[in-house]
Design an enzyme around this catalytic site. Structure first.
Site, PDB file in Angstrom:
ATOM      1  N   LYS A  33       0.840  -1.192   0.000  1.00 17.33           N
ATOM      2  CA  LYS A  33       0.000   0.000   0.000  1.00 17.33           C
ATOM      3  C   LYS A  33       0.876   1.243   0.000  1.00 17.33           C
ATOM      4  CE  LYS A  33      -1.678   2.409   3.342  1.00 17.33           C
ATOM      5  NZ  LYS A  33      -2.360   3.018   4.497  1.00 17.33           N
ATOM      6  N   ASP A  60      -3.594   4.293  -1.968  1.00 15.93           N
ATOM      7  CA  ASP A  60      -4.655   4.707  -1.040  1.00 15.93           C
ATOM      8  C   ASP A  60      -4.584   6.218  -0.784  1.00 15.93           C
ATOM      9  OD1 ASP A  60      -6.724   4.619   0.799  1.00 15.93           O
ATOM     10  OD2 ASP A  60      -5.429   3.987   2.457  1.00 15.93           O
ATOM     11  N   LYS A  62      -7.560   8.180  -1.097  1.00 22.54           N
ATOM     12  CA  LYS A  62      -8.876   8.567  -0.565  1.00 22.54           C
ATOM     13  C   LYS A  62      -9.404   9.856  -1.209  1.00 22.54           C
ATOM     14  CE  LYS A  62      -7.971   6.467   3.978  1.00 22.54           C
ATOM     15  NZ  LYS A  62      -6.550   6.077   3.794  1.00 22.54           N
ATOM     16  N   ASP A  65     -13.551  15.031  -3.735  1.00 22.41           N
ATOM     17  CA  ASP A  65     -13.618  16.371  -4.310  1.00 22.41           C
ATOM     18  C   ASP A  65     -14.839  16.412  -5.217  1.00 22.41           C
ATOM     19  OD1 ASP A  65     -12.877  19.001  -5.307  1.00 22.41           O
ATOM     20  OD2 ASP A  65     -10.817  18.504  -4.713  1.00 22.41           O
ATOM     21  N   THR A 123     -11.207   2.899  10.413  1.00 25.66           N
ATOM     22  CA  THR A 123     -11.162   1.976  11.548  1.00 25.66           C
ATOM     23  C   THR A 123     -10.674   2.653  12.818  1.00 25.66           C
ATOM     24  OG1 THR A 123      -8.980   1.223  10.804  1.00 25.66           O
ATOM     25  CG2 THR A 123     -10.882  -0.111  10.172  1.00 25.66           C
ATOM     26  N   ARG A 215       2.009  -1.520  10.861  1.00 23.90           N
ATOM     27  CA  ARG A 215       3.014  -1.519  11.925  1.00 23.90           C
ATOM     28  C   ARG A 215       3.412  -2.889  12.469  1.00 23.90           C
ATOM     29  NH1 ARG A 215       0.027   3.446  14.823  1.00 23.90           N
ATOM     30  NH2 ARG A 215      -1.642   2.478  13.621  1.00 23.90           N
TER      31      ARG A 215
END
Length: 239
Positions: A33, A60, A62, A65, A123, A215
């Site tokens: 990603k 990613d 997002k 607009d 999340t 992570r």
């Protein structure tokens, strides 16, 4: 179903990504990603570099607009040859439809059009935050399911959501409608700022079609070993 866990390359520089990837066997194709943190620092060049190394890309960003801007932006992103990209479902049906059209327009003839999925609720967002800060008075689950249904209406390929909503999203849409789920944590790992987390195996068992892990892998002393364990847990679990 995407069989490889998607590794979130949430690093601030190409050099740090290079150091991280050097801990993996040379030539192994990963699904990674690329998010805002690195894309805004390195630009499209980071995508080209990762693709040249043989990796698949989940870009990613997002997008959110006006429909015209999103359509033209997606046409440009399609030319990067990514596999999946994202918009915010809150942008509405027309914006999502135009995002899909932009990807079709920008894809080189003979190449596969990237999948586009919508972000429902992050999340890291709790129901209390959603209701108090977004003034959305529906429940978190109702909000997620509503966004999923309008994303399907817009002909998107799926949504980003917590694994906890995945099966209900499938029930409200179809089993083929992708539920890509972040917030994945192996048993015993730190939760961090995520609030709705599950293990890789649990995510698959409750309806996820793809998982994103950051992570727990990127901060591990032996990231390849952790990656292999997560991949094993993800692939071996059956619904």
């Amino acid at each position: 179903m995407i069989e490889r866990p998607i590794i979130a390359l949430d690093f601030p520089s190409k050099d740090e990504i290079k150091s991280f990837l050097n801990k993996f066997p040379q030539g192994e194709s990963l699904f990674v990603k690329v998010g805002m943190e690195i894309f805004y620092q390195e630009g499209p060049a980071i995508v080209h570099w990762l693709k040249e190394a043989g990796h698949d890309i989940f870009l990613d960003l997002k997008l959110h607009d006006i429909p015209n801007t999103v359509e033209h932006s997606m046409a440009g992103l399609a030319r990067l040859g990514v596999s999946i990209t994202t918009v915010q479902a809150a942008g509405g049906v027309e914006m999502m439809q135009r995002a899909k059209q932009g990807l079709k327009t920008g894809t080189t003839a003979g190449e596969e059009v990237p999948k586009v999925i919508a972000v429902t609720q992050l999340t890291s967002t709790s129901q209390e935050q959603m209701q108090e800060e977004q003034l959305v008075q529906a429940s978190l689950e109702e909000s997620v399911l509503h966004y999923a249904k309008i994303a399907q209406q817009a002909d998107l390929d799926g949504v980003v959501s917590s694994a906890w909503e995945a099966q209900k999203i499938h029930d409200a849409t179809t089993q083929d409608f992708m539920c890509l789920t972040p917030g994945i944590r192996p048993e015993g790992s730190e939760v961090g700022d995520q609030k709705r987390v599950v293990t890789p195996g649990k995510a698959r068992a409750i309806g996820s079609n793809a998982i994103v892990v950051g992570r727990p892998i990127t901060l591990a002393a032996d990231p390849y070993k952790v990656y292999q364990n997560i991949k094993k847990d993800w692939k071996e679990t059956t619904k």
